[in-house]
Design an enzyme around this catalytic site. Sequence first.
Site, mmCIF file in Angstrom:
data_model
loop_
_atom_site.group_PDB
_atom_site.id
_atom_site.type_symbol
_atom_site.label_atom_id
_atom_site.label_comp_id
_atom_site.label_asym_id
_atom_site.label_seq_id
_atom_site.Cartn_x
_atom_site.Cartn_y
_atom_site.Cartn_z
ATOM 1 N N LEU A 21 26.006 76.254 15.070
ATOM 2 C CA LEU A 21 25.901 76.940 16.347
ATOM 3 C C LEU A 21 27.052 76.606 17.283
ATOM 4 O O LEU A 21 27.575 77.494 17.962
ATOM 5 C CB LEU A 21 24.571 76.591 17.024
ATOM 6 C CG LEU A 21 23.297 76.955 16.244
ATOM 7 C CD1 LEU A 21 22.062 76.461 16.986
ATOM 8 C CD2 LEU A 21 23.215 78.455 16.022
ATOM 9 N N ALA A 22 27.443 75.322 17.336
ATOM 10 C CA ALA A 22 28.487 74.918 18.275
ATOM 11 C C ALA A 22 29.025 73.551 17.865
ATOM 12 O O ALA A 22 28.398 72.814 17.089
ATOM 13 C CB ALA A 22 27.949 74.874 19.710
ATOM 14 N N GLY A 24 30.814 70.218 19.965
ATOM 15 C CA GLY A 24 31.191 69.620 21.238
ATOM 16 C C GLY A 24 32.148 68.460 21.045
ATOM 17 O O GLY A 24 32.674 68.225 19.954
ATOM 18 N N GLY A 25 32.365 67.730 22.116
ATOM 19 C CA GLY A 25 33.264 66.600 22.035
ATOM 20 C C GLY A 25 32.674 65.398 21.334
ATOM 21 O O GLY A 25 33.408 64.481 20.938
ATOM 22 N N ALA A 27 29.410 65.803 19.228
ATOM 23 C CA ALA A 27 28.532 66.150 18.106
ATOM 24 C C ALA A 27 28.686 67.620 17.767
ATOM 25 O O ALA A 27 29.217 68.419 18.557
ATOM 26 C CB ALA A 27 27.076 65.835 18.445
ATOM 27 N N ASP A 153 23.474 65.354 34.634
ATOM 28 C CA ASP A 153 24.292 66.426 34.076
ATOM 29 C C ASP A 153 23.562 67.764 34.148
ATOM 30 O O ASP A 153 23.601 68.567 33.214
ATOM 31 C CB ASP A 153 24.679 66.095 32.635
ATOM 32 C CG ASP A 153 25.851 66.931 32.142
ATOM 33 O OD1 ASP A 153 26.519 67.576 32.988
ATOM 34 O OD2 ASP A 153 26.100 66.971 30.931
#
Length: 500
Positions: A21-22, A24-25, A27, A153
Amino acid sequence: MHAVSEPAQRRVGSYRIVRRLAVGGMAEIFLARLEAAHGFTKQVVLKRLLPHLCEDPSFIEMFLYEARLAARLSHPNIAQVFDIGESDERVYYAMEYVHGADLRDVAKRIDATWNAPPLELVIGVCIGVAAGLHYAHTARDETGRPLAIVHRDVSPANVVVTYGGVAKLLDFGVAKAKLDGKESTAVGVLKGKLPYMSPEQIDCSVALDSRSDVFSLGVMLWELTTLQRLYRCDSQMETIRRITREDAPPPSGVRKDYPPALEKIVLRALARDRDQRYASAFELQRALEAFALDQQLVVSPSRIAELMAELFAEELEGERAQLEDEPREVTDSEVFTTHWSAEANAAPSGGADQHEAPTRLSVVAPSPGPAVPGPTSPDDPSTRRRQPWPWIGGAVGGALLVALTWKLAGNAGSDEQPRARPEVVDSQPPEQPPEPSPAPAVVTPPAQPAPVAQPASAKPAPPSSERPPDKPKQREPKRQTKKTSKPDTNWNKNSLALPN
């Protein structure tokens, strides 16, 4: 980026990777399917630490901390964490699959579709986020100690609106909390996305509390209702200066038709002095709910789902088409249905429907044995098929005859002949012992009422001598028995006919 294309990498622990799906920095995130025993499956999201970070103990601990903290939280507006593990020396955890779009995509799609943001969607989503934050802020551990969670966050990237109309808060990776009584982050450590940080979060001189997340939610509310960025500056220093030194501009300066009551709520949430803000996310939630009620806004999940369907109609249609093109897998119910049908082939079903298979196993009827001769003729086939019930019919018929005899004995004299008819029942048992062994068990119930009728017939002694001439009348109790037992045997036949 690390593509997952080799067959050896299609499985992580008990999870089979569907697609990525994606990334990140820290995971990479996959759509996966849990596969367990007996055909059990569940669609989840798998978050796995990137390979180059697996050698750093600090990143591993941060990753596992997020999983342990999120696993303690269970709320409709917070994405659930189910499992944590390690595969190929890489840690991962499984969480709830949230089928929807994050608020960044929602805001872009609103701006491209409508001239003004739909307040029903915006207010409904922010109410849900506030509810999830309040739950996290007040959560306690197993011993009752406050976890003192501050998300730190809260931003559009970490809020997903499902196509079912529910807002889900994600990513507690940088949250501050007390797990096992230990503070996760010391004062002076800056974590989060700068444009959504509170002034005290940037200052790093005071301990954070829930009011910091209230400020971040206020920034989101300002942006979603104006469709503009609040703290988007040319440099990080300029962003820091505006957050810490300047009050937030009123949203009515961007949209002239901005509701005054909503502007008051937004500006209070964005107060630089945290003592001037809402004391908790719950207070902000109640203020938004009161505004929605006063403005007669429908902020229910069904209404939000309807608006999401309008915004993302193309995506939903594309997903449906993709599912139709993909090969369909055998479902759990089909697997079991196949097994039941295979086992039922031995039964004389003759092409019966598959749904009858469980019935054959749950309603087990004894196979019909040899016919037990009852009071009726032994060559009667219907009597042999209904063997469990003739004695009940005989008992009922005998009881009726005894009652009739008792009534006649009390109302008539001793010279009346009809009182001798029940005595025929006494003459039948002596003739039955020569019959097969099951016969006494069937005939005994109708013979038991005879002693009851004896005292009534004791006075008219002469009629006892007339028993031989009355023998041809033995068929009368037989006809009574057959008529009485027929409804019962029909019910019995229907109940035992389920396997056929």
